[in-house]
Design a protein around this motif. Structure first.
Motif, mmCIF file in Angstrom:
data_model
loop_
_atom_site.group_PDB
_atom_site.id
_atom_site.type_symbol
_atom_site.label_atom_id
_atom_site.label_comp_id
_atom_site.label_asym_id
_atom_site.label_seq_id
_atom_site.Cartn_x
_atom_site.Cartn_y
_atom_site.Cartn_z
ATOM 1 N N ILE B 11 60.357 52.895 38.679
ATOM 2 C CA ILE B 11 59.395 51.805 38.506
ATOM 3 C C ILE B 11 58.173 52.341 37.783
ATOM 4 O O ILE B 11 57.424 53.153 38.329
ATOM 5 N N GLY B 12 58.006 51.938 36.539
ATOM 6 C CA GLY B 12 56.857 52.382 35.765
ATOM 7 C C GLY B 12 55.810 51.288 35.679
ATOM 8 O O GLY B 12 56.065 50.153 36.094
ATOM 9 N N MET B 33 63.935 46.283 33.044
ATOM 10 C CA MET B 33 63.244 44.990 33.141
ATOM 11 C C MET B 33 61.735 45.259 33.185
ATOM 12 O O MET B 33 61.310 46.392 33.391
ATOM 13 N N LEU B 34 60.946 44.214 32.967
ATOM 14 C CA LEU B 34 59.493 44.387 33.027
ATOM 15 C C LEU B 34 59.042 44.458 34.486
ATOM 16 O O LEU B 34 59.489 43.662 35.318
ATOM 17 N N THR B 35 58.179 45.438 34.784
ATOM 18 C CA THR B 35 57.725 45.609 36.167
ATOM 19 C C THR B 35 56.747 44.529 36.581
ATOM 20 O O THR B 35 56.835 43.971 37.670
ATOM 21 N N ASN B 36 55.821 44.214 35.694
ATOM 22 C CA ASN B 36 54.687 43.379 36.102
ATOM 23 C C ASN B 36 54.850 41.901 35.758
ATOM 24 O O ASN B 36 53.881 41.156 35.729
ATOM 25 N N GLU B 39 54.312 38.684 40.190
ATOM 26 C CA GLU B 39 53.219 39.078 41.071
ATOM 27 C C GLU B 39 53.750 39.279 42.494
ATOM 28 O O GLU B 39 53.216 40.094 43.246
ATOM 29 N N ASP B 40 54.802 38.533 42.836
ATOM 30 C CA ASP B 40 55.407 38.653 44.170
ATOM 31 C C ASP B 40 56.549 39.667 44.102
ATOM 32 O O ASP B 40 57.471 39.525 43.301
ATOM 33 N N VAL B 41 56.478 40.681 44.955
ATOM 34 C CA VAL B 41 57.481 41.738 44.910
ATOM 35 C C VAL B 41 58.880 41.204 45.217
ATOM 36 O O VAL B 41 59.882 41.731 44.728
ATOM 37 N N ASN B 42 58.971 40.117 45.999
ATOM 38 C CA ASN B 42 60.287 39.557 46.319
ATOM 39 C C ASN B 42 60.964 38.964 45.076
ATOM 40 O O ASN B 42 62.184 39.045 44.933
ATOM 41 N N CYS B 43 60.165 38.384 44.172
ATOM 42 C CA CYS B 43 60.723 37.856 42.919
ATOM 43 C C CYS B 43 61.201 39.020 42.043
ATOM 44 O O CYS B 43 62.253 38.943 41.391
ATOM 45 N N PHE B 44 60.424 40.113 42.054
ATOM 46 C CA PHE B 44 60.836 41.330 41.345
ATOM 47 C C PHE B 44 62.174 41.820 41.888
ATOM 48 O O PHE B 44 63.101 42.145 41.129
ATOM 49 N N LEU B 45 62.305 41.838 43.211
ATOM 50 C CA LEU B 45 63.539 42.327 43.830
ATOM 51 C C LEU B 45 64.723 41.409 43.521
ATOM 52 O O LEU B 45 65.841 41.882 43.302
ATOM 53 N N ASP B 46 64.467 40.099 43.478
ATOM 54 C CA ASP B 46 65.530 39.153 43.124
ATOM 55 C C ASP B 46 66.077 39.458 41.733
ATOM 56 O O ASP B 46 67.283 39.537 41.526
ATOM 57 N N GLU B 47 65.144 39.656 40.777
ATOM 58 C CA GLU B 47 65.590 39.914 39.405
ATOM 59 C C GLU B 47 66.310 41.260 39.316
ATOM 60 O O GLU B 47 67.357 41.383 38.676
ATOM 61 N N LEU B 88 50.079 48.663 39.292
ATOM 62 C CA LEU B 88 51.051 47.607 39.599
ATOM 63 C C LEU B 88 50.332 46.341 40.069
ATOM 64 O O LEU B 88 49.218 46.399 40.578
ATOM 65 N N ARG B 89 51.009 45.200 39.921
ATOM 66 C CA ARG B 89 50.403 43.939 40.344
ATOM 67 C C ARG B 89 50.525 43.734 41.849
ATOM 68 O O ARG B 89 49.808 42.914 42.430
ATOM 69 N N TRP B 90 51.465 44.457 42.492
ATOM 70 C CA TRP B 90 51.628 44.317 43.947
ATOM 71 C C TRP B 90 50.550 45.145 44.616
ATOM 72 O O TRP B 90 50.538 46.365 44.509
#
Lengths: 321, 321
Positions: B11-12, B33-36, B39-47, B88-90
């Motif tokens: 995760i960069g 994929m893009l990290t930022n 804003e919600d880490v759960n949406c990041f994890l879904d993707e 990071l945004r989180w």
């Protein structure tokens, strides 16, 4: 039964301290001599041998002694040499461990004086039971011993932990011994604190000070300490400034190895809260939030003379039989 | 037979890279994929789960996978959290390892992204066989992984090795992410180099530059690199200045842990000698004599995308069965 004793020798920029220690960390007898009296290291060894022989006789002879541990500035654990120590008169590479081995016919291990102090804190002092800590020695010079994952960090060449020589103010005050500008030692050593006081006496004429009764040549770290203990405004500013620079440096060290504690050791720590308060404030201020309010900032619990001898002697216990 | 594969996720600050690696260090398949974006880490994890599921199917399903290793900024090895990562945004504490474990039903270990890169260099890269080295990652941020006595230094809380945040110029350039002034990252990150170029374009009007054809908003580290490769005088000065600051910082790191090598990794290293020359010069200049001409200054031998994934995956191999 036999070999229940170890010799610890601490070579400082000013004094060399030596003692004979039992396995419980009791110092049975000890002594000291001036380090820089002799330009020739062999003359130094002759004098040390004279002093030590008396002590060794007192404890029943060298057959009771397992070995000699030495803490010395720029001491190299891997080869037993003192290499290019800026605060000593012996220049270049001095094979001190092998010279001592010949002189005393006892196995000898040598390391950085600050690494020895760190071993002392680990086994007998404020860092008992810790796996990650840094000891900063604030004396004639500024040294450091770094423990991470429960081990001393020696680095690939045995010279890790020269935190006194890191540059804290690029282009700052000249360190005459190294030629570097702005190293921590130029500010936080006894000489550094003295230079700060001399500077402040001339640049801050409006601040009253007991030290103004003394000539520039008479200013030293003891005088500054005594003045600060009387509440002298200029001496307090000297400690505040020293604490600011030291605290900022400690923050950088924390972001390197994230220690559980930093143990401060040596002359400067006599000032107690007068130095600890600015150090703590400026360390915390310079830390990333994740590191804040976590690091224990401690004074050594060992008597200054004992810690170095105990730490050095601990090296001898660690020798293989 | 089974569990011959590991997932590595890096995760960069800009991209998240992921791949599936075999025990020999071959990356069988990977993606990014893009990290930022989220804003919600759960949406990041879904993707991330969507992307990874395709890859996991490709290699025959998760029963072949031993576990997931993650490198993340401010990643804490001890508890698997990302804690207060400035890039990071989180925000705050994100329990990423446990979230990934639930999402993928695979054991997950997490560490600092730069620590993961160091493991990659240790096992597959320029630091093979070394016991003491430092990896500096020069990307969106500046990170570091420190190996001493053959072990990664995690510190007492898992956060050791944040060398990008040490202060190299007290009172210097503001780092908007941390609020600190004069940290290494404010100068040696991609953003730092860009800010130096923007500054130099306005303060050094006498120096000709191809970059003057671009608006301030168009200046970025890629443009500066391309200009420098064409011999652009101002771009060269940007690299010289960056190398001066980075080199002086490396000297301080050497005096801390005395590594056999420093491995430089990431975008800035593309410039080759243009960056290496000033880094080396200013590192040597700021070292005590005992450290000079000893430390190997190396570029990573691993492809940038591979190193992080390999390093992260190495964490999974080190898990207990």
């Amino acid at each position: 039964m036999s070999q229940q004793l170890a010799v610890g020798i601490d070579i400082g920029g000013t004094n060399t301290k030596f003692g004979i220690v039992d396995r419980r960390g009791n110092i049975l007898c000890d002594g000291r001599m001036l380090t820089n009296k002799h330009e020739d290291v062999n003359c130094f060894l002759d004098e040390l041998h004279q002093h030590m022989s008396v002590l060794i006789e007192q404890v029943g002879g060298s057959e009771n002694i397992k070995g000699i541990g030495v803490g010395a500035p720029n001491g190299n654990f891997y080869n037993g040499n003192i290499e290019y120590a800026p605060n000593l008169r012996w220049k270049g590479v001095v094979p001190l461990a092998s010279l001592l081995e010949k002189k005393f016919s006892l196995p000898t291990v040598l390391t950085n004086d600050a690494n020895a102090a760190a071993l002392g804190e680990l086994i007998y002092g404020a860092a008992r039971g810790m796996k990650d800590f840094i000891v900063i020695t604030l004396g004639t010079g500024v040294g450091s011993g770094i423990v991470a994952n429960g081990q001393l960090i020696y680095g690939h060449d045995g010279f890790a932990g020269e935190l006194g020589h890191i540059i804290v103010i690029p282009g700052g005050r000249l360190h005459p011994g190294t030629g570097a500008h702005g190293s921590l030692e130029a500010y936080a050593s006894a000489t550094g604190v003295t230079n700060t006081a001399i500077e402040f006496l001339s640049t801050r004429p409006e601040v009253p000070s007991l030290m103004r009764e003394h000539s520039k040549e008479e200013i030293n770290s003891k005088l500054i300490y005594e003045a600060a203990m009387k509440g002298d405004p200029l001496a307090m500013e000297v400690y505040e400034y020293t604490g600011q620079i030291l605290g900022a440096a400690l923050a950088n060290f924390v972001m390197f190895s994230s220690p559980e504690a930093i143990v401060l050791f040596g002359g400067l720590t006599q000032a107690g809260d007068v130095i600890m308060k600015p150090v703590r404030e400026h360390m915390e201020k310079n830390l990333l939030p994740i590191f804040r309010n976590k690091v224990k900032l401690l004074f050594s619990e060992l008597k200054e003379s004992d810690a170095a001898i105990l730490g050095a002697s601990a090296l001898a216990w660690e020798m293989k039989d």
